[in-house]
Design a protein around this motif. Structure first.
Motif, mmCIF file in Angstrom:
data_model
loop_
_atom_site.group_PDB
_atom_site.id
_atom_site.type_symbol
_atom_site.label_atom_id
_atom_site.label_comp_id
_atom_site.label_asym_id
_atom_site.label_seq_id
_atom_site.Cartn_x
_atom_site.Cartn_y
_atom_site.Cartn_z
ATOM 1 N N THR A 62 -2.207 4.545 -3.473
ATOM 2 C CA THR A 62 -3.275 5.388 -2.938
ATOM 3 C C THR A 62 -2.698 6.760 -2.613
ATOM 4 O OG1 THR A 62 -2.876 4.454 -0.742
ATOM 5 C CG2 THR A 62 -4.600 3.425 -2.062
ATOM 6 N N TYR A 63 -2.539 7.549 -3.643
ATOM 7 C CA TYR A 63 -1.880 8.835 -3.500
ATOM 8 C C TYR A 63 -2.769 9.867 -2.807
ATOM 9 C CZ TYR A 63 2.180 11.569 -4.878
ATOM 10 O OH TYR A 63 3.340 12.284 -4.872
ATOM 11 N N ALA B 244 0.882 -1.164 0.000
ATOM 12 C CA ALA B 244 0.000 0.000 0.000
ATOM 13 C C ALA B 244 0.920 1.213 0.000
ATOM 14 C CB ALA B 244 -0.910 -0.007 1.211
ATOM 15 N N GLU B 245 1.003 1.888 -1.133
ATOM 16 C CA GLU B 245 1.989 2.946 -1.291
ATOM 17 C C GLU B 245 1.336 4.285 -1.611
ATOM 18 O OE1 GLU B 245 5.622 1.752 -3.521
ATOM 19 O OE2 GLU B 245 4.452 -0.051 -3.993
ATOM 20 N N MET C 32 -3.664 1.620 6.359
ATOM 21 C CA MET C 32 -3.318 1.250 4.981
ATOM 22 C C MET C 32 -2.820 -0.191 4.920
ATOM 23 S SD MET C 32 -1.374 4.739 3.687
ATOM 24 C CE MET C 32 -0.811 4.031 2.121
ATOM 25 N N ALA C 33 -1.895 -0.541 5.809
ATOM 26 C CA ALA C 33 -1.325 -1.896 5.796
ATOM 27 C C ALA C 33 -2.387 -2.940 6.118
ATOM 28 C CB ALA C 33 -0.165 -1.992 6.782
ATOM 29 N N GLU C 34 -3.209 -2.651 7.112
ATOM 30 C CA GLU C 34 -4.262 -3.598 7.472
ATOM 31 C C GLU C 34 -5.315 -3.686 6.377
ATOM 32 O OE1 GLU C 34 -5.337 -2.253 11.412
ATOM 33 O OE2 GLU C 34 -3.564 -3.217 12.299
#
Length: 163
Positions: free
Chosen positions: A48-49, A20-21, A79-81
């Motif tokens: 996901t800017y 997730a970047e 984001m990570a989850e």
């Protein structure tokens, strides 16, 4: 540790990876998928800017964004989850930060927040201050740090499974 080594280790452990970047714009996923055979362990990457993308694609809560801002460990955690929730992956890394130029007194250029989430361990978050060496340097440093975190995640999963 090379990226190829990381992928081999993930394959041996039966781990699948998602990213997730935000500020890296897919650089971590590019580094992973540059290696032939990476499809054995790579599930997907979320770029996901914008805040809307973070909410829509990863389930980041508006309340978290409003309370802490996009560049925060709280948002990196969600984001990570979310990357785990919206994928088939068993390990994810998230990155959100200010690559520059710019920033503020409260969130300076070069501040990047990371989160590591995976099956069998509690999500970890951290903030790294890379300074202001320039946009490209911050993004490259964030990519390399995320790869190190994925290696850490593999170690955590291995220790839980006795491998």
């Amino acid at each position: 540790m090379t990226v190829a080594d990381l992928l081999d280790r993930a394959k041996t452990l039966g781990v699948t990876i998602a990213t997730a970047e935000s500020c890296t714009g897919g650089m971590v996923m590019a580094a992973l998928t540059d290696i032939p055979g990476s499809s054995a362990v790579i599930d997907r990457g979320f770029i996901t800017y914008t805040n809307a993308a973070k909410r829509d694609m990863l389930g980041v809560r508006k309340a978290t964004l409003d309370a802490h801002g996009a560049v925060s460990e709280e948002v990196a955690r969600e984001m990570a989850e979310g990357a785990l929730d919206f994928s088939q992956a068993t390990l994810s890394v998230a990155i959100t930060g200010i690559a520059g130029p710019g920033g503020s007194e409260f969130k300076p250029e070069g501040r990047v927040c990371f989160a590591l989430a995976g099956e069998g361990f509690d999500t970890e978050t951290q903030t790294v201050e890379f300074g202001a060496p320039g946009r490209d340097a911050v993004r490259r440093a964030a990519r390399e740090h995320a790869l190190v975190l994925l290696d850490r995640g593999l170690s955590l999963i291995a220790s839980k499974s006795g491998n």
